[in-house]
Design a protein around this motif. Structure first.
Motif, PDB file in Angstrom:
ATOM      1  N   ALA A  64       0.829  -1.215   0.000  1.00 24.74           N
ATOM      2  CA  ALA A  64       0.000   0.000   0.000  1.00 24.74           C
ATOM      3  C   ALA A  64       0.857   1.256   0.000  1.00 24.74           C
ATOM      4  N   SER A  65       1.983   1.231   0.730  1.00 25.77           N
ATOM      5  CA  SER A  65       2.826   2.421   0.826  1.00 25.77           C
ATOM      6  C   SER A  65       3.575   2.701  -0.470  1.00 25.77           C
ATOM      7  N   LEU A  66       3.807   1.677  -1.308  1.00 19.56           N
ATOM      8  CA  LEU A  66       4.553   1.846  -2.550  1.00 19.56           C
ATOM      9  C   LEU A  66       3.653   2.029  -3.765  1.00 19.56           C
ATOM     10  N   ALA A  67       2.354   2.090  -3.567  1.00 22.83           N
ATOM     11  CA  ALA A  67       1.418   2.101  -4.690  1.00 22.83           C
ATOM     12  C   ALA A  67       1.682   3.232  -5.668  1.00 22.83           C
ATOM     13  N   VAL A  68       2.107   4.385  -5.174  1.00 25.90           N
ATOM     14  CA  VAL A  68       2.336   5.541  -6.042  1.00 25.90           C
ATOM     15  C   VAL A  68       3.777   5.607  -6.517  1.00 25.90           C
ATOM     16  N   THR A  69       4.718   5.395  -5.618  1.00 25.99           N
ATOM     17  CA  THR A  69       6.129   5.578  -5.968  1.00 25.99           C
ATOM     18  C   THR A  69       6.714   4.410  -6.754  1.00 25.99           C
ATOM     19  N   ASP A  70       6.229   3.206  -6.515  1.00 25.66           N
ATOM     20  CA  ASP A  70       6.755   2.024  -7.208  1.00 25.66           C
ATOM     21  C   ASP A  70       5.619   1.026  -7.415  1.00 25.66           C
ATOM     22  N   PRO A  71       4.699   1.334  -8.335  1.00 25.82           N
ATOM     23  CA  PRO A  71       3.494   0.497  -8.478  1.00 25.82           C
ATOM     24  C   PRO A  71       3.770  -0.931  -8.900  1.00 25.82           C
ATOM     25  N   ARG A  75       2.506  -4.177  -6.601  1.00 24.67           N
ATOM     26  CA  ARG A  75       1.689  -5.305  -7.053  1.00 24.67           C
ATOM     27  C   ARG A  75       2.337  -6.631  -6.667  1.00 24.67           C
ATOM     28  N   LEU A  76       3.660  -6.715  -6.840  1.00 24.07           N
ATOM     29  CA  LEU A  76       4.352  -7.969  -6.535  1.00 24.07           C
ATOM     30  C   LEU A  76       4.352  -8.268  -5.038  1.00 24.07           C
ATOM     31  N   LEU A  77       4.451  -7.245  -4.206  1.00 25.01           N
ATOM     32  CA  LEU A  77       4.403  -7.478  -2.766  1.00 25.01           C
ATOM     33  C   LEU A  77       3.024  -7.956  -2.334  1.00 25.01           C
ATOM     34  N   ALA A  78       1.975  -7.426  -2.960  1.00 30.24           N
ATOM     35  CA  ALA A  78       0.633  -7.919  -2.655  1.00 30.24           C
ATOM     36  C   ALA A  78       0.493  -9.376  -3.058  1.00 30.24           C
ATOM     37  N   VAL A  79       1.073  -9.748  -4.200  1.00 29.50           N
ATOM     38  CA  VAL A  79       1.055 -11.152  -4.637  1.00 29.50           C
ATOM     39  C   VAL A  79       1.821 -12.025  -3.650  1.00 29.50           C
ATOM     40  N   ALA A  80       2.983 -11.543  -3.204  1.00 29.50           N
ATOM     41  CA  ALA A  80       3.779 -12.316  -2.246  1.00 29.50           C
ATOM     42  C   ALA A  80       3.016 -12.500  -0.946  1.00 29.50           C
ATOM     43  N   ALA A  81       2.317 -11.453  -0.507  1.00 32.68           N
ATOM     44  CA  ALA A  81       1.527 -11.552   0.724  1.00 32.68           C
ATOM     45  C   ALA A  81       0.453 -12.618   0.604  1.00 32.68           C
ATOM     46  N   ALA A  82      -0.105 -12.766  -0.597  1.00 30.94           N
ATOM     47  CA  ALA A  82      -1.146 -13.773  -0.804  1.00 30.94           C
ATOM     48  C   ALA A  82      -0.573 -15.177  -0.968  1.00 30.94           C
ATOM     49  N   ARG A  83       0.672 -15.285  -1.433  1.00 25.55           N
ATOM     50  CA  ARG A  83       1.271 -16.596  -1.696  1.00 25.55           C
ATOM     51  C   ARG A  83       1.743 -17.302  -0.425  1.00 25.55           C
ATOM     52  N   ILE A  84       2.202 -16.556   0.573  1.00 24.18           N
ATOM     53  CA  ILE A  84       2.879 -17.188   1.708  1.00 24.18           C
ATOM     54  C   ILE A  84       1.921 -17.605   2.813  1.00 24.18           C
TER      55      ILE A  84
END
Length: 777
Positions: A64-71, A75-84
């Motif tokens: 959420a904190s990187l949504a603007v600066t490094d979108p 996205r990949l961190l959200a995917v990682a959060a869902a994978r683990i």
């Protein structure tokens, strides 16, 4: 006392006992060890589960904190959060929310300002030029930099670039006044023009590729180039001052040039002669332009120009914070000036279909506008930390690129929609739809039919309805043609008072103010033969179309069986029913009331199942989710949406609308909710968590009156009371592309990121854990 010698039998018995005790002790010890091992394993697994959950939460927070600066990383961190961790509503919502955001990528590498950006005609590449860097190119799919041999021996900066329409050549104008012509297949370079220092240039190809037009500051003329010879062939001069952006009309007959702080002039492209009167900015823009000029105006390149793809409109700004749309044929303004930017407009661009105009500004934002009316489309796009200098649409219109003085190029995902006017063939009939109190529209739940009530309920007239078949894909591929439909005569002398439509759009119920003393008679179209008389104001059909709920009198609702097999049932409420909805299985009926409570009944027994309180005003929209257990959504005049668990009576509050919520709809799988209303927007929500999914869908020029998802969930239909000020028609139908919501969110997010986390990125966030190669397929 003498010891009695043991017999052989006694010795054997003692050995058995000793052996038994030893075995028992061994069993106890083994069991203890097993218990301890099992306990340790359980504790270790619980610790690992807790550690995974904590890491997942941390990754979602960082996403959420990187949504603007490094979108992309977001996205990949959200995917990682869902994978683990095991799948959950929260991790799914995090991925879906990340994928729904407009920010797609931030392309870096420039040492200073980026002055120009464009897509190749085939959409395969993104190219940009800027200060201290002549040209950078990225693969538009993978977003990886493309190696391009650029000699760096003269220190030239690129300030303008343009692809030849066939994509075979790329022209870059530099700060020395030269033009670099690159063969895009071989990347060989030819250079033309004399060396003369300049701070900014603009360039545009003629649609047939035979001419290139350029302008540059510190040279009060525009030039036409022969790309084959890499040499200028003509100079275009006026007394207007310093020329800025240039653009050819789509048919190649006109060349437009914007002059800083002055007008826009049109040249005949064949002869180079001026044609027509100057197109001057509105008075408000001229004042803004003066202020912009004092701050740097021409030096900062605060001017913009673009033709619409059909050549009918010209969008421009010559130094002010407003942009103006002109009708090219009449040379008159086509709409009121586009206001909203807080600094001079620096660039404009039309989408490939001509429906959207993007404007960039020194206020660090990009704004989107409806090109037909000049209405703003949603909130500005923010994220740049420097003036936005250029904007460009991808050939498919799905992506917008913006360049900035912050040394970056940003890519934005744009909501895609088509709007169709709802008109009938031939002259507009006298009872065409009109907006105002009492105007109503209903969409069948499968989105295949729209019916609108054309009258203001305060005016007398025949009770007719307009009906459209909206399910035909061909109807959306024929721009300019009306959707197929027709008029339905319901009443002779009085307007239609209320209407309801079955899920498949085949059955219509409508009532009029025939005889209030005896109850409203209901006309049924498309229902079963021999249906019994129905009274009341129609509210809703059951999913199978067998039942119809109506408001009969006072505070009562009644459920009618249209085939007459079972007598109707009266349900006593608390205030006259306003809206109603059946559950997916038809077993429950929810009714909204003027005072706020939502009452839920068991249809078979008539027993009240729930009274859901929370709204502070009239309930204006209701819908059940298609899945079990029963979930109900309600929209109210209090500008809120509530998602209810009917079994427990607990509700989730969704706030964000700026007006009454008049329409709600679920996706076929029930995981996404669409809401719309008087604020002219549609909002999308993740149902289990209540998280908003992306920015509001905007552009409707009136209240959103009805919503329905296509059966496959890949499109959302929105009927809105808009365009009345343009064509005299009250309703238009919008078809929003929601394919990304219907797809697996992890697959969508990974495709948008176009990469996966690197081992270094993974180890920095999950130290000591094995690298997950399965994050993105």
């Amino acid at each position: 006392m003498a010891r009695v010698p043991l017999t052989e039998q006694d010795r054997r018995r003692r050995q058995v006992v000793v052996l038994g005790v030893a075995v028992a002790v061994l069993v106890v010890l083994t069991a203890g060890l097993l218990v301890r091992a099992t306990t340790a394993t359980g504790e270790r697994e619980r610790a690992e589960t807790a550690r995974d959950a904590a890491l997942s939460r941390a990754l979602m927070a960082e996403s959420a904190s990187l949504a603007v600066t490094d979108p992309r990383t977001a996205r990949l961190l959200a995917v990682a959060a869902a994978r683990i961790v095991p799948p959950s509503p929260w991790t799914r919502a995090a991925v879906r929310a990340a994928a729904a955001r407009p920010e797609l990528a931030v392309l870096r590498g420039f040492p200073s300002d980026v002055d120009a950006v464009t897509f190749s005609p085939d959409g395969a590449y993104v190219a940009a030029s800027g200060r201290d860097d002549l040209l950078r190119v990225w693969d538009a799919r993978s977003l990886a930099p493309v190696s391009w041999p650029i000699p760096g021996d003269d220190g030239a900066s690129g300030t303008a670039l343009a692809y030849r329409p066939d994509g075979r050549e790329l022209a870059v104008a530099d700060t020395w006044g030269r033009v670099h012509f690159f063969d895009t297949a071989t990347r060989a370079r030819r250079i033309g023009g004399e060396t003369r220092k300049s701070s900014r240039s603009w360039a545009a190809y003629r649609p047939d590729g035979t001419l290139l037009a350029t302008t540059r500051t510190r040279l009060e003329e525009s030039r036409l180039w022969d790309p084959a010879a890499a040499a200028p062939v003509a100079a275009l001069r006026t007394l207007e001052g310093t020329p800025g952006p240039v653009a050819f009309s789509p048919d190649g007959t006109l060349l437009a040039v914007a002059y800083f702080g002055g007008p826009v002039r049109l040249f005949d492209a064949a002869s180079g002669l001026l044609t027509g009167d100057p197109l001057r900015p509105a008075a408000g823009e001229a004042a803004d332009g003066a202020a912009g000029g004092a701050a740097g105006g021409a030096a900062d390149g605060a001017a913009a120009l673009a033709f619409s793809p059909d050549g009918r409109l010209l969008a421009a700004s010559t130094g002010g914070a407003q942009a103006q749309l002109w009708d090219v044929a009449t040379r008159r303004p086509a709409a009121r000036p586009l206001t909203g930017h807080a600094a001079p407009v620096t660039a404009v661009a039309f989408s490939p279909d001509g429906a959207i105009l993007a404007t960039a500004s020194g206020d660090r934002t990009v704004r989107l506008w409806d090109a037909a009316t000049g209405a703003p489309l949603g909130d500005p796009l923010t994220g740049h930390i420097g003036a936005v200098t250029a904007v460009a649409f991808s050939p498919d219109g799905a992506t917008l690129a913006s360049a900035s003085a912050d040394a970056t190029v940003r890519l934005w995902r744009l909501p895609r929609a088509r709007a169709r006017l709802l008109t009938l063939p031939g002259p507009a009939p006298a009872d065409r739809p009109v907006s105002g109190p009492g105007a109503r529209a209903v969409l069948s739940a499968d989105g295949t039919r729209l019916v609108v009530q054309p009258y203001d309920a305060t005016r007398p007239g025949p009770g007719r309805l307009w009906s459209w078949n909206t399910g035909s894909v061909r109807s959306w591929d024929a721009p300019g043609r009306p959707l197929p439909g027709g008029l339905l005569a319901i009443r002779k002398d009085t307007p239609v008072d209320a209407l309801a439509l079955s899920r498949d759009g085949r059955t219509l119920a409508a009532s009029g103010l025939d005889d209030p003393a005896h109850g409203r008679d209901v006309t049924i179209r498309g229902g079963p033969a021999g249906a019994p008389p129905v009274k009341g104001r129609p509210l809703a059909f059951s999913p199978d179309g067998r039942l119809l709920a109506t408001a009969v009198s006072g505070s009562e609702a009644r459920v009618w069986t249209l085939d007459g097999s079972v007598p109707g049932r009266t349900l006593a409420g608390e205030g006259e029913p306003v809206v109603a909805a059946f559950s997916a299985d038809g077993a429950l009926l929810a009714v909204g009331t003027p005072a706020g409570p939502v009452l839920v009944w068991d249809v078979a027994t008539g027993r009240r199942r729930a009274e859901l309180t929370g709204h502070t005003g009239v309930v204006t929209a209701l819908a059940f989710a298609p899945s079990a257990p029963p979930t109900l959504v309600s929209g109210g005049a209090d500008r809120t949406v509530r998602v209810w668990d009917v079994g427990t009576g607990r509700g989730l509050l969704l706030a964000g609308h700026a007006g009454p919520v008049d329409a709600v709809a679920f996706t076929p799988d029930g995981t996404v909710l669409a809401t719309g209303g008087a604020d002219r927007t549609v909002r999308l929500w993740d149902v289990p968590t209540g998280r908003p999914l992306g920015p509001p869908l905007a552009g409707h020029r009136g209240a959103v009156a009805a919503l329905a998802f296509a059966p496959d969930g890949r499109a959302l239909l929105a009927a809105a009371t808009d365009r009345a000020d343009v064509r005299g028609d009250s309703y238009a139908l919008w078809r929003w592309d929601t394919a990304a919501l219907a797809a697996d969110p992890v697959t969508t997010a990974c495709a948008q990121a176009a990469r996966t986390l690197t081992p270094a990125e993974w180890s920095a966030r999950a130290p000591g854990r094995p690298y997950r190669r399965d994050l993105c397929p």
